[in-house]
Design a protein around this motif. Sequence first.
Motif, PDB file in Angstrom:
ATOM      1  N   GLU A 177       0.841  -1.207   0.000  1.00 57.48           N
ATOM      2  CA  GLU A 177       0.000   0.000   0.000  1.00 57.48           C
ATOM      3  C   GLU A 177       0.871   1.250   0.000  1.00 57.48           C
ATOM      4  OE1 GLU A 177      -2.649   2.645  -0.557  1.00 57.48           O
ATOM      5  OE2 GLU A 177      -3.100   0.511  -0.743  1.00 57.48           O
ATOM      6  N   LYS A 178       1.983   1.219   0.713  1.00 49.81           N
ATOM      7  CA  LYS A 178       2.906   2.356   0.712  1.00 49.81           C
ATOM      8  C   LYS A 178       3.470   2.592  -0.686  1.00 49.81           C
ATOM      9  CE  LYS A 178       6.620   4.283   3.478  1.00 49.81           C
ATOM     10  NZ  LYS A 178       7.435   4.143   4.664  1.00 49.81           N
ATOM     11  N   GLN A 179       3.789   1.514  -1.395  1.00 52.52           N
ATOM     12  CA  GLN A 179       4.280   1.634  -2.769  1.00 52.52           C
ATOM     13  C   GLN A 179       3.209   2.212  -3.692  1.00 52.52           C
ATOM     14  OE1 GLN A 179       5.395  -2.403  -3.599  1.00 52.52           O
ATOM     15  NE2 GLN A 179       7.408  -2.196  -2.655  1.00 52.52           N
ATOM     16  N   ARG A 180       1.962   1.737  -3.537  1.00 55.66           N
ATOM     17  CA  ARG A 180       0.879   2.263  -4.363  1.00 55.66           C
ATOM     18  C   ARG A 180       0.668   3.750  -4.098  1.00 55.66           C
ATOM     19  NH1 ARG A 180      -1.121  -3.110  -3.707  1.00 55.66           N
ATOM     20  NH2 ARG A 180      -2.118  -2.631  -1.720  1.00 55.66           N
ATOM     21  N   ALA A 181       0.727   4.150  -2.836  1.00 53.51           N
ATOM     22  CA  ALA A 181       0.544   5.565  -2.478  1.00 53.51           C
ATOM     23  C   ALA A 181       1.668   6.417  -3.065  1.00 53.51           C
ATOM     24  CB  ALA A 181       0.481   5.717  -0.959  1.00 53.51           C
ATOM     25  N   ALA A 182       2.893   5.924  -2.998  1.00 54.46           N
ATOM     26  CA  ALA A 182       4.030   6.665  -3.559  1.00 54.46           C
ATOM     27  C   ALA A 182       3.877   6.799  -5.067  1.00 54.46           C
ATOM     28  CB  ALA A 182       5.344   5.960  -3.203  1.00 54.46           C
ATOM     29  N   ARG A 183       3.408   5.747  -5.726  1.00 60.95           N
ATOM     30  CA  ARG A 183       3.202   5.788  -7.176  1.00 60.95           C
ATOM     31  C   ARG A 183       2.104   6.795  -7.534  1.00 60.95           C
ATOM     32  NH1 ARG A 183       1.380   0.702  -8.442  1.00 60.95           N
ATOM     33  NH2 ARG A 183       3.364  -0.001  -7.611  1.00 60.95           N
ATOM     34  N   ARG A 184       1.018   6.799  -6.745  1.00 58.54           N
ATOM     35  CA  ARG A 184      -0.061   7.775  -6.985  1.00 58.54           C
ATOM     36  C   ARG A 184       0.449   9.197  -6.813  1.00 58.54           C
ATOM     37  NH1 ARG A 184      -3.196   3.885  -4.097  1.00 58.54           N
ATOM     38  NH2 ARG A 184      -2.884   5.057  -2.176  1.00 58.54           N
ATOM     39  N   GLU A 185       1.262   9.423  -5.794  1.00 63.17           N
ATOM     40  CA  GLU A 185       1.821  10.760  -5.532  1.00 63.17           C
ATOM     41  C   GLU A 185       2.727  11.209  -6.682  1.00 63.17           C
ATOM     42  OE1 GLU A 185       1.834  14.175  -3.351  1.00 63.17           O
ATOM     43  OE2 GLU A 185       0.672  12.363  -2.918  1.00 63.17           O
ATOM     44  N   ARG A 186       3.559  10.298  -7.176  1.00 62.25           N
ATOM     45  CA  ARG A 186       4.424  10.638  -8.314  1.00 62.25           C
ATOM     46  C   ARG A 186       3.587  10.946  -9.549  1.00 62.25           C
ATOM     47  NH1 ARG A 186       7.395   6.265  -6.473  1.00 62.25           N
ATOM     48  NH2 ARG A 186       6.702   4.958  -8.211  1.00 62.25           N
ATOM     49  N   ALA A 187       2.531  10.164  -9.778  1.00 62.16           N
ATOM     50  CA  ALA A 187       1.663  10.387 -10.941  1.00 62.16           C
ATOM     51  C   ALA A 187       0.961  11.738 -10.829  1.00 62.16           C
ATOM     52  CB  ALA A 187       0.646   9.264 -11.072  1.00 62.16           C
ATOM     53  N   LYS A 188       0.500  12.063  -9.631  1.00 63.46           N
ATOM     54  CA  LYS A 188      -0.187  13.346  -9.407  1.00 63.46           C
ATOM     55  C   LYS A 188       0.758  14.511  -9.700  1.00 63.46           C
ATOM     56  CE  LYS A 188      -0.733  15.227  -5.391  1.00 63.46           C
ATOM     57  NZ  LYS A 188      -0.920  15.382  -3.982  1.00 63.46           N
ATOM     58  N   ASP A 189       2.008  14.384  -9.262  1.00 65.21           N
ATOM     59  CA  ASP A 189       3.002  15.447  -9.466  1.00 65.21           C
ATOM     60  C   ASP A 189       3.722  15.316 -10.811  1.00 65.21           C
ATOM     61  OD1 ASP A 189       2.319  16.313  -6.944  1.00 65.21           O
ATOM     62  OD2 ASP A 189       4.038  15.363  -5.963  1.00 65.21           O
ATOM     63  N   GLU A 190       3.320  14.286 -11.592  1.00 63.48           N
ATOM     64  CA  GLU A 190       3.946  14.001 -12.885  1.00 63.48           C
ATOM     65  C   GLU A 190       5.465  13.831 -12.763  1.00 63.48           C
ATOM     66  OE1 GLU A 190       2.617  16.788 -15.831  1.00 63.48           O
ATOM     67  OE2 GLU A 190       0.513  16.332 -15.455  1.00 63.48           O
TER      68      GLU A 190
END
Length: 138
Positions: free
Chosen positions: A86-99
């Motif tokens: 879940e931590k990895q998924r959250a980090a991936r979502r954050e990177r995607a949001k910030d492009e």
Amino acid sequence: MAEAVPEAQDTVQVIPGSRLLWRINTRPPNSAQMYNFTSFTVSLNELPAGMEKVLAPTDCRLRPDIRSMENGNMDLASQEKERLEEKQRAARRERAKDEVEWQTRWFHQGRNPHTGAPDWLYSGGYFERDFTGCPDIY
């Protein structure tokens, strides 16, 4: 029931005129319970006391899920694995949001200078032990 591992294993066919340079050691008695790993393979994830001080905080030997599994606490290992995923998924979502595109730290893709083939090449920096920019992945 796990199959017995043969006493000695030849892993390659002997080529006439060749010389044997290396032979696999016999497996430890509990090898069947350890994915048929050799003693060397089993030792790769060991973490001697004090070693964590010289490892990058991203080193897989520091994974809490693996540590729990190796210590026989399968319930905690499962919980930790779920938490890490879940931590990895959250980090991936954050990177995607910030492009922001994920960048590796110690390796980059390039041409192998010996073969010319595409390969991962060492970028440097790991052995200086400056891990201040490492992400908190665990």
